[in-house]
Every structure is written in C-alpha cells, then in structure tokens.
Scaffold this active site. Structure first.
Site, PDB file in Angstrom:
ATOM      1  CG  ASN A 109      -1.915  -1.162   1.157  1.00 49.25           C
ATOM      2  OD1 ASN A 109      -1.973  -1.869   0.141  1.00 49.25           O
ATOM      3  ND2 ASN A 109      -2.660  -1.374   2.223  1.00 49.25           N
ATOM      4  CB  THR A 154     -15.128  38.649 -29.914  1.00 49.94           C
ATOM      5  OG1 THR A 154     -15.836  39.642 -30.644  1.00 49.94           O
ATOM      6  CG2 THR A 154     -13.791  39.215 -29.452  1.00 49.94           C
ATOM      7  CG  HIS A 155     -19.424  37.176 -29.999  1.00 49.53           C
ATOM      8  ND1 HIS A 155     -20.153  36.721 -28.933  1.00 49.53           N
ATOM      9  CD2 HIS A 155     -18.856  38.347 -29.597  1.00 49.53           C
ATOM     10  CE1 HIS A 155     -20.062  37.593 -27.932  1.00 49.53           C
ATOM     11  NE2 HIS A 155     -19.263  38.577 -28.306  1.00 49.53           N
ATOM     12  CB  SER A 276      -9.403  11.785 -48.924  1.00 50.19           C
ATOM     13  OG  SER A 276     -10.537  11.083 -49.383  1.00 50.19           O
ATOM     14  CE  LYS A 282     -10.917  16.921 -47.495  1.00 51.45           C
ATOM     15  NZ  LYS A 282     -11.935  16.037 -46.931  1.00 51.45           N
ATOM     16  CG  ASN A 284      -8.312  15.239 -44.674  1.00 52.34           C
ATOM     17  OD1 ASN A 284      -8.780  16.242 -45.217  1.00 52.34           O
ATOM     18  ND2 ASN A 284      -8.713  14.020 -44.966  1.00 52.34           N
ATOM     19  CD  GLU A 289      -9.832  16.257 -38.860  1.00 52.81           C
ATOM     20  OE1 GLU A 289     -10.473  15.208 -38.817  1.00 52.81           O
ATOM     21  OE2 GLU A 289      -9.459  16.785 -39.927  1.00 52.81           O
ATOM     22  CE1 TYR A 316      -4.179   0.217  -2.908  1.00 46.48           C
ATOM     23  CE2 TYR A 316      -5.138  -1.788  -2.017  1.00 46.48           C
ATOM     24  CZ  TYR A 316      -4.605  -1.089  -3.073  1.00 46.48           C
ATOM     25  OH  TYR A 316      -4.498  -1.679  -4.305  1.00 46.48           O
ATOM     26  CD  GLN A 321      -4.787  -3.698  -9.556  1.00 43.94           C
ATOM     27  OE1 GLN A 321      -4.088  -4.196  -8.697  1.00 43.94           O
ATOM     28  NE2 GLN A 321      -5.570  -4.421 -10.337  1.00 43.94           N
ATOM     29  CE  LYS A 324      -1.224   0.580 -10.101  1.00 44.99           C
ATOM     30  NZ  LYS A 324      -1.853   1.239  -8.929  1.00 44.99           N
TER      31      LYS A 324
HETATM   32  N1  ARG Z   1      -1.498  -3.574  -7.500  1.00 45.35           N
HETATM   33  C1  ARG Z   1      -1.934  -2.857  -6.343  1.00 45.35           C
HETATM   34  C2  ARG Z   1      -2.399  -1.469  -6.735  1.00 45.35           C
HETATM   35  O1  ARG Z   1      -2.073  -1.063  -7.761  1.00 45.35           O
HETATM   36  C3  ARG Z   1      -0.824  -2.761  -5.380  1.00 45.35           C
HETATM   37  C4  ARG Z   1      -1.274  -2.603  -3.973  1.00 45.35           C
HETATM   38  C5  ARG Z   1      -1.897  -3.859  -3.533  1.00 45.35           C
HETATM   39  N2  ARG Z   1      -2.213  -3.805  -2.159  1.00 45.35           N
HETATM   40  C6  ARG Z   1      -3.005  -4.709  -1.589  1.00 45.35           C
HETATM   41  N3  ARG Z   1      -3.225  -4.601  -0.341  1.00 45.35           N
HETATM   42  N4  ARG Z   1      -3.550  -5.678  -2.311  1.00 45.35           N
HETATM   43  O2  ARG Z   1      -3.070  -0.793  -6.014  1.00 45.35           O
END
Ligand code: ARG
Length: 453
Positions: A109, A154-155, A276, A282, A284, A289, A316, A321, A324
């Site tokens: 954690n 503007t606008h 295109s 064309k 692009n 975009e 926690y 998780q 990430k």
């Molecule tokens: N893979 C977990 C995460 O990204 C790591 C922490 C896991 N902790 C636990 N008590 N299971 O959060």
C-alpha cells in the site's frame, strides 16, 4: 505462488479471480519500483533492520533487476500479481531467501503510493519539457509571421486587427501556465509515503525521512492513513494534463479553421497530413483533429480519477489500482499530442489573410475618445457611419477626410490612418495588447523564459 500462499490460504487463486484482479499495466512502474526498493533497503540497513551483508545482497539483486528492466530482459510471469510481487519473486530467484527481508516494514500500500509519486514526478518534468518545446515552435512561427496582421475574433466575428504573431503567442502564454501547473504540482508529488505501511505505520524503527532523502524527495507523509489512501496527486496530474490538452485542443481547432479554403491561412507539410481514400484533392490535418478528439478522452480521465476516490472508505482499497491506467493514459495521450502538434506547426507555412472591413472601427472611435468625446457617443458616431457605409455598399476605403469631418467636426484627417489595419496595430500601445511592440516584448520574454526552462 502468490505473496500469501502457504499462509492462511489453503487454495490457490482461481483463474477467474486472477484474470479479473491482475492489471499488468503497472509494469510501467518497474524502474521506479526498484528505485524505491533500493532506498528502502538502504534505510533498513542504516537503522539496523538488515545486516550490511543482507543489505548488500539485496541491493546487488535489485541492481541486477534494474539492468534487466533497462535492457527489456526482465521476464514477467503470469503468476506475478503486480509489479511489486514480480520484483520480489525475481529477487528471490537471484539472491535466495534473504529476498524475503526486502518487504520489512513495508506494505504494497505504501509501496505503490510511492511508485506512483516517483512516476508522477518524472512525468511532470517530461511534460514541462515537452510544453517548452511546443512554446519554442510557436515563438519561432510568431517570429516568422513578422508584421502580418489578421482579424482577432470574438463570437467568431471579426473583431480587432492584431498581428498574427499575437494570436500564436496567446497559445504560448496559455502553455506557460500549463507548464507552471506541472511544476507547482511537482512539489506535492514529491512527498514520500513510504513508511506508512499498510495504513497505520510500523512498530519497527523505520526512518521515512531517510528513504525520502535518498530518493531526493522534498518531504514525508504526516499521516500514514492519508499516505496510503490518497490519490489527489494522481488527480492533480490528470488535471494538469487535461487543462493542457484543452488548451492545445483550441489551438488545434484554430489550425483546422485556418487550413480550410475559406480561411486559407495555413498550408501543412505533406509529411504531417493525411490523404483521403476517396477524394484525390484532400489533404487533412488529422493530427489537429485527433488532438481535439483525444482531449475528450482526457476529460474522461479527469472524471474517472475523481470518481475513483469519491466514497472510498479509508484507507487503501483495491479500487485504487485503477488509478494507474488513468494516469498512464493521460500521460501518453498528452505526450503524443504535444509532440505531434509541435511537428505539425513547426513544418506549417502560414500565410494569414489581412482583414478587410470593419476591424478598425473601434480604433476610429478611440480617435474621438482621445479628444475627450465620451466613449458611448464616439461608439454611436462610428456605428452610424458603419451603417451608412454598409447601406451604400461602401467600406472604410471609401472615406475621405471631408466626409469624416462632415460626420463629426472633432475628427481629424489623420484619423483615416487608423483605418488601415497595419497602422492601427502600430498605434496601439497598451501592455500586452495586439501591437507590434507588444509582440516584440512577448517574444523577448518568452525566449528569456525558454533559456531557463
Ligand atoms: N497492485 C496494487 C495497486 O495497484 C498494489 C497494492 C496492492 N495492495 C493490496 N493490499 N492488495 O493498487
């Protein structure tokens, strides 16, 4: 083998449980995870929780793993639950039983919270650099634009005459603030949560300040529960990235407008555009975009990271998780967008079209205001004039000194000069305004800033 096998569990995890709970995207944390572990081991050594032989053996193993990570040789196994377990497993293969001491005084954690912060630090720095490069491209194009004058809008209606460079530099200044935000956020990322343990700290004589210092971080957590539960650092990163994307999305939109045949202000290089499959004529600007489109996904990331934290009981929870994937997506999308848009702008040829029509109407009114006429009255006089000219199918070009004077005796013949957009830009004097002098000052200021970036 899991980290908990052989303890209170009699059964191995089911495939279904494993597939659903394992998220291999955290493999991107491999380097920072090792970096954190190296500092942790050094701290354990210093406080006497590891003998120097043990610390040396673990350190050597970790350094070898870092080498494998750098060369791309690190072998992941399906049984690795996450990056942390993978490193510990590999360490065991390399150094044997002593690997079991690596996790002394640590929980995944606080470990994952640290890894994330180390990752965010690096990412924030890289984005600052990338933003700096895009600013440099804008400044370069602003210099190339020289004296060309365009209407500001503007606008989406033509408003005032401004140097085209002034328009480009507006984005440079927005980007300066975006970069500043990453720098300011860096200070908050730079706090080590290591030592918080699972949530309540440890009875072992850990010294979180030592790990933090070894990692070159600015400080340590004040509350272990906060340290493992909070993801505001991730959210702040995503916010910084989102606002940057929103800003470059507006730039992308302007570029697209300018590249239309209706505007005709810019031609993009072949190598930065697509053709295109159907229409042979064309060309692009897909990059612009996609920057606009991908911004939508960053706004989604921002919502996700906020929602992820909302309503989570302390401390926690595995929900975290998911932080990430959100962070990595925001990071990659911003990186790619800044780079691609920079290339598109750098290789573009700008040929903006000078304004015609009424963009100098305010300048004409200001001629009267400078002579003491109340602005509302001057506005009215020029407004009537514009209506009259439009009614007669005429423009400011048809005005003569006599006709101007007949309108209001306080007009002077030289006021006609103000009707030339280029001249009106010269006459403007306000700080940061759309004048050539202001553009020069802005370029100097931005270049000085970039030198110290
Ligand atoms: N893979 C977990 C995460 O990204 C790591 C922490 C896991 N902790 C636990 N008590 N299971 O959060």
């Amino acid at each position: 083998m899991t980290l908990w096998s052989g303890g209170r569990f009699d059964q191995e995890p089911s495939d279904v449980m494993w597939r659903f709970t394992v998220d291999t995207s955290d493999r991107r944390l491999l380097q920072v995870d090792i970096e954190g572990s190296l500092a942790h081991v050094a701290m354990l050594d210093r406080v006497g929780l590891l003998s120097s032989e043990e610390a040396e053996a673990i350190t050597e193993g970790l350094v070898r793993i870092a080498g494998e990570a750098a060369s791309g040789e690190f072998a992941w196994l399906a049984e690795d639950e996450d990056v942390h377990s993978a490193v510990e497993r590999r360490l065991g293969e390399l150094v044997g039983e002593v690997a079991g001491k690596l996790h002394t005084g640590r929980s995944r954690n606080d470990q994952v919270a640290l890894d994330l912060r180390l990752y965010l630090r690096n990412a924030a720095k890289s984005h600052r650099d990338r933003i700096g490069r895009l600013i440099a491209v804008l400044v370069e194009q602003a210099k190339r634009a020289g004296m060309s004058v365009v209407p500001s809008y503007t606008h989406l209606q033509q408003a005032q005459a401004v140097p085209f460079a002034h328009h480009l530099l507006a984005y440079a200044w927005m980007l300066v603030r975006d970069a500043d935000r990453f720098r300011d956020a860096y200070a908050r990322f730079d706090v080590s949560p290591l030592g918080a343990g699972a949530s309540g700290g440890s009875s072992l004589p850990l010294e979180p300040g030592v790990t933090s210092a070894l990692l070159g971080m600015g400080g340590v957590f004040d509350n272990s529960m906060d340290a493992v539960a909070s993801r505001d650092a991730a959210a702040e990163f995503v916010w910084c990235a989102t606002q940057t994307m929103v800003d470059i999305s507006r730039l992308a939109e302007d570029l697209l407008l300018w590249s239309s045949s209706e505007f005709g202000w810019v031609t993009f290089a072949d190598e930065y555009t697509t053709g295109s499959s159907a229409m042979p004529h064309k060309k692009n600007a897909d990059i612009a975009e996609l920057v606009r489109g991908k911004t939508a996904t960053l706004i989604g990331d921002l919502t996700s990271i906020a929602a992820l934290q909302k309503g989570l009981p302390m401390t926690y929870n595995r929900d975290l998780q998911e932080d990430k994937r959100i962070v990595f997506h925001a990071d990659d999308t911003l990186a790619g967008s800044l780079e691609a848009l920079g290339g598109l702008i750098d290789t573009a040829t700008f040929h903006p079209v000078a304004p015609e029509g009424w963009v100098t109407a305010l300048d004409l009114a200001e001629a009267l205001v400078a002579r003491g006429v109340p602005f509302r009255e001057a506005h009215h006089v020029v407004g009537r004039l514009v209506a009259e000219l439009i009614g007669a199918g005429e423009t400011f070009d048809d005005l003569t000194p006599d006709r101007l004077e007949s309108l209001d005796l306080r007009f002077q013949p030289e006021d006609l000069d103000r009707l030339d957009p280029a001249r009106s830009v010269e006459l403007r004097s306000t700080q940061g305004g759309g004048s050539t002098a202001s553009v020069d000052r802005q370029i100097d200021a931005l270049e000085a800033m970039l030198e110290q970036w």
